[in-house]
Design a protein around this motif. Sequence first.
Motif, PDB file in Angstrom:
ATOM      1  N   GLN A   1      -6.405 -13.087 -14.450  1.00 17.55           N
ATOM      2  CA  GLN A   1      -6.935 -12.690 -13.804  1.00 17.55           C
ATOM      3  C   GLN A   1      -5.860 -11.777 -13.470  1.00 17.55           C
ATOM      4  OE1 GLN A   1      -9.101 -13.278 -12.092  1.00 17.55           O
ATOM      5  NE2 GLN A   1      -9.773 -14.869 -10.580  1.00 17.55           N
ATOM      6  N   VAL A   2      -6.364 -10.247 -12.894  1.00 16.93           N
ATOM      7  CA  VAL A   2      -5.650  -9.475 -12.635  1.00 16.93           C
ATOM      8  C   VAL A   2      -6.423  -9.309 -10.682  1.00 16.93           C
ATOM      9  CG1 VAL A   2      -4.638  -7.265 -13.048  1.00 16.93           C
ATOM     10  CG2 VAL A   2      -5.356  -8.890 -14.555  1.00 16.93           C
ATOM     11  N   GLN A   3      -4.741  -9.188  -9.701  1.00 16.73           N
ATOM     12  CA  GLN A   3      -5.574  -9.126  -8.835  1.00 16.73           C
ATOM     13  C   GLN A   3      -4.607  -7.257  -8.727  1.00 16.73           C
ATOM     14  OE1 GLN A   3      -3.213 -11.761  -6.413  1.00 16.73           O
ATOM     15  NE2 GLN A   3      -6.189 -12.611  -6.062  1.00 16.73           N
ATOM     16  N   LEU A   4      -5.400  -6.366  -8.314  1.00 18.51           N
ATOM     17  CA  LEU A   4      -5.326  -5.270  -7.216  1.00 18.51           C
ATOM     18  C   LEU A   4      -4.633  -4.711  -5.911  1.00 18.51           C
ATOM     19  CD1 LEU A   4      -7.172  -3.141 -10.396  1.00 18.51           C
ATOM     20  CD2 LEU A   4      -5.114  -4.449 -10.620  1.00 18.51           C
ATOM     21  N   VAL A   5      -4.060  -3.987  -5.702  1.00 17.99           N
ATOM     22  CA  VAL A   5      -4.231  -3.862  -4.400  1.00 17.99           C
ATOM     23  C   VAL A   5      -3.325  -2.157  -4.749  1.00 17.99           C
ATOM     24  CG1 VAL A   5      -2.907  -3.801  -2.352  1.00 17.99           C
ATOM     25  CG2 VAL A   5      -3.161  -5.696  -4.108  1.00 17.99           C
ATOM     26  N   GLU A   6      -4.060  -1.283  -3.946  1.00 19.18           N
ATOM     27  CA  GLU A   6      -3.617   0.160  -3.909  1.00 19.18           C
ATOM     28  C   GLU A   6      -3.270   0.086  -2.448  1.00 19.18           C
ATOM     29  OE1 GLU A   6      -7.860   0.190  -5.617  1.00 19.18           O
ATOM     30  OE2 GLU A   6      -7.399  -1.147  -3.800  1.00 19.18           O
ATOM     31  N   GLY A  16      -3.414  19.990  -0.464  1.00 16.89           N
ATOM     32  CA  GLY A  16      -2.143  18.877  -0.191  1.00 16.89           C
ATOM     33  C   GLY A  16      -2.093  18.065  -0.794  1.00 16.89           C
ATOM     34  N   SER A  17      -1.748  17.537  -1.488  1.00 16.91           N
ATOM     35  CA  SER A  17      -1.126  16.555  -1.728  1.00 16.91           C
ATOM     36  C   SER A  17      -1.049  14.889  -1.505  1.00 16.91           C
ATOM     37  CB  SER A  17       0.133  16.797  -2.787  1.00 16.91           C
ATOM     38  OG  SER A  17      -0.190  18.018  -3.385  1.00 16.91           O
ATOM     39  N   LEU A  18      -1.339  13.846  -2.165  1.00 20.59           N
ATOM     40  CA  LEU A  18      -0.910  12.624  -2.282  1.00 20.59           C
ATOM     41  C   LEU A  18      -1.114  11.829  -3.516  1.00 20.59           C
ATOM     42  CD1 LEU A  18      -4.204  11.658   0.125  1.00 20.59           C
ATOM     43  CD2 LEU A  18      -1.441  11.938   0.798  1.00 20.59           C
ATOM     44  N   ARG A  19      -0.417  10.922  -3.408  1.00 22.01           N
ATOM     45  CA  ARG A  19      -0.248   9.815  -4.759  1.00 22.01           C
ATOM     46  C   ARG A  19      -0.426   8.639  -4.327  1.00 22.01           C
ATOM     47  NH1 ARG A  19       4.745   8.664  -8.821  1.00 22.01           N
ATOM     48  NH2 ARG A  19       5.924   6.865  -6.503  1.00 22.01           N
ATOM     49  N   LEU A  20      -1.899   8.189  -5.196  1.00 24.06           N
ATOM     50  CA  LEU A  20      -1.807   7.129  -4.867  1.00 24.06           C
ATOM     51  C   LEU A  20      -0.910   5.920  -5.573  1.00 24.06           C
ATOM     52  CD1 LEU A  20      -5.942   7.333  -4.671  1.00 24.06           C
ATOM     53  CD2 LEU A  20      -3.954   7.327  -2.793  1.00 24.06           C
ATOM     54  N   SER A  21      -1.145   4.722  -5.229  1.00 28.84           N
ATOM     55  CA  SER A  21      -0.422   3.291  -6.065  1.00 28.84           C
ATOM     56  C   SER A  21      -1.225   2.478  -6.365  1.00 28.84           C
ATOM     57  CB  SER A  21       0.483   3.533  -5.555  1.00 28.84           C
ATOM     58  OG  SER A  21       1.562   4.139  -6.025  1.00 28.84           O
ATOM     59  N   CYS A  22      -1.063   1.473  -6.794  1.00 25.84           N
ATOM     60  CA  CYS A  22      -2.650   0.530  -7.380  1.00 25.84           C
ATOM     61  C   CYS A  22      -0.961  -0.843  -8.580  1.00 25.84           C
ATOM     62  CB  CYS A  22      -3.133   0.584  -8.776  1.00 25.84           C
ATOM     63  SG  CYS A  22      -4.677  -0.715  -8.969  1.00 25.84           S
ATOM     64  N   ALA A  23      -0.762  -1.282  -7.398  1.00 23.51           N
ATOM     65  CA  ALA A  23       0.130  -2.488  -7.655  1.00 23.51           C
ATOM     66  C   ALA A  23      -0.932  -4.035  -8.595  1.00 23.51           C
ATOM     67  CB  ALA A  23       1.218  -2.765  -6.902  1.00 23.51           C
ATOM     68  N   ALA A  24      -0.119  -4.462  -9.393  1.00 17.93           N
ATOM     69  CA  ALA A  24      -0.715  -5.362 -10.317  1.00 17.93           C
ATOM     70  C   ALA A  24      -0.506  -6.090 -10.566  1.00 17.93           C
ATOM     71  CB  ALA A  24      -1.699  -4.749 -11.669  1.00 17.93           C
ATOM     72  N   SER A  25      -0.719  -7.649  -9.790  1.00 13.44           N
ATOM     73  CA  SER A  25      -0.262  -8.897  -9.897  1.00 13.44           C
ATOM     74  C   SER A  25      -0.202  -9.746 -11.299  1.00 13.44           C
ATOM     75  CB  SER A  25      -0.920  -9.772  -9.735  1.00 13.44           C
ATOM     76  OG  SER A  25      -1.932 -10.093  -9.896  1.00 13.44           O
ATOM     77  N   GLY A  26       0.560 -10.255 -12.208  1.00 12.29           N
ATOM     78  CA  GLY A  26       0.126 -10.945 -13.239  1.00 12.29           C
ATOM     79  C   GLY A  26       1.066  -9.857 -14.753  1.00 12.29           C
ATOM     80  N   THR A 110     -14.809   5.271 -19.476  1.00 12.67           N
ATOM     81  CA  THR A 110     -15.086   6.222 -17.975  1.00 12.67           C
ATOM     82  C   THR A 110     -16.267   5.818 -16.970  1.00 12.67           C
ATOM     83  OG1 THR A 110     -17.237   7.394 -19.374  1.00 12.67           O
ATOM     84  CG2 THR A 110     -15.314   7.876 -19.156  1.00 12.67           C
ATOM     85  N   ARG A 111     -16.504   4.065 -17.830  1.00 15.66           N
ATOM     86  CA  ARG A 111     -17.742   3.469 -16.941  1.00 15.66           C
ATOM     87  C   ARG A 111     -17.293   2.285 -16.042  1.00 15.66           C
ATOM     88  NH1 ARG A 111     -20.624   4.059 -22.375  1.00 15.66           N
ATOM     89  NH2 ARG A 111     -20.016   1.712 -22.637  1.00 15.66           N
ATOM     90  N   ALA A 112     -17.801   2.527 -15.394  1.00 17.24           N
ATOM     91  CA  ALA A 112     -17.069   1.890 -13.701  1.00 17.24           C
ATOM     92  C   ALA A 112     -17.952  -0.173 -13.788  1.00 17.24           C
ATOM     93  CB  ALA A 112     -18.337   1.860 -12.571  1.00 17.24           C
ATOM     94  N   ALA A 113     -19.063   0.316 -14.636  1.00 17.15           N
ATOM     95  CA  ALA A 113     -19.676  -1.175 -14.853  1.00 17.15           C
ATOM     96  C   ALA A 113     -18.462  -2.212 -15.685  1.00 17.15           C
ATOM     97  CB  ALA A 113     -21.014  -1.061 -15.592  1.00 17.15           C
ATOM     98  N   ASP A 114     -18.021  -1.348 -16.906  1.00 14.56           N
ATOM     99  CA  ASP A 114     -17.400  -2.112 -18.203  1.00 14.56           C
ATOM    100  C   ASP A 114     -15.889  -2.511 -17.566  1.00 14.56           C
ATOM    101  OD1 ASP A 114     -18.072   0.240 -20.473  1.00 14.56           O
ATOM    102  OD2 ASP A 114     -19.269  -1.761 -19.979  1.00 14.56           O
ATOM    103  N   TYR A 115     -15.496  -2.325 -16.083  1.00 12.29           N
ATOM    104  CA  TYR A 115     -14.225  -3.128 -15.662  1.00 12.29           C
ATOM    105  C   TYR A 115     -14.175  -4.210 -15.850  1.00 12.29           C
ATOM    106  CZ  TYR A 115     -11.720   1.949 -16.077  1.00 12.29           C
ATOM    107  OH  TYR A 115     -11.463   2.980 -17.035  1.00 12.29           O
ATOM    108  N   ASP A 116     -13.295  -4.523 -15.499  1.00 12.00           N
ATOM    109  CA  ASP A 116     -12.991  -6.543 -15.859  1.00 12.00           C
ATOM    110  C   ASP A 116     -12.173  -6.405 -14.077  1.00 12.00           C
ATOM    111  OD1 ASP A 116     -11.580  -5.954 -18.565  1.00 12.00           O
ATOM    112  OD2 ASP A 116     -13.711  -6.950 -18.275  1.00 12.00           O
ATOM    113  N   TYR A 117     -11.410  -5.707 -13.637  1.00 17.26           N
ATOM    114  CA  TYR A 117     -11.214  -6.238 -12.578  1.00 17.26           C
ATOM    115  C   TYR A 117     -11.118  -4.924 -11.001  1.00 17.26           C
ATOM    116  CZ  TYR A 117      -9.670  -9.862 -14.736  1.00 17.26           C
ATOM    117  OH  TYR A 117      -9.448 -11.747 -15.293  1.00 17.26           O
TER     118      TYR A 117
END
Length: 128
Positions: A1-6, A16-26, A110-117
């Motif tokens: 199980q993986v939890q992701l928080v953007e 302009g610019s932005l930097r996104l982060s995604c922190a994963a648990s586990g 590149t396919r969203a349907a294949d991602y697990d979390y």
Amino acid sequence: QVQLVESGGGLVQAGGSLRLSCAASGRTFSSYHMGWFRQAPGKEREFVAAIARWSGGSTYYADSVKGRFTISRDNAKNTVYLQMNSLKPEDTAVYYCAALKTAITIATMTRAADYDYWGQGTQVTVSS
């Protein structure tokens, strides 16, 4: 199980610019390929960028962001990043990070349907 928080979304002017982060648990973050997707109102979720699971892994980009966005990961921090430069109003969307355990081909990444979390998403708004 993986939890992701953007995090890191917001309102920015065109150019302009932005930097996104995604922190994963586990402790298995390094076992997953990671991707960024986005969804604008009334549109389907679309692929933005992906990075293979090993540090310094291969990266892939949608043509619409190539040369402007950079995906990277820090397996020691369980975090994946999306640096977005030269932002355009058409980049406005909710941005999601996602984790993929097994990629048979590059196309799989590149396919969203294949991602697990998936994370809950972060809003990016680019004003003209």
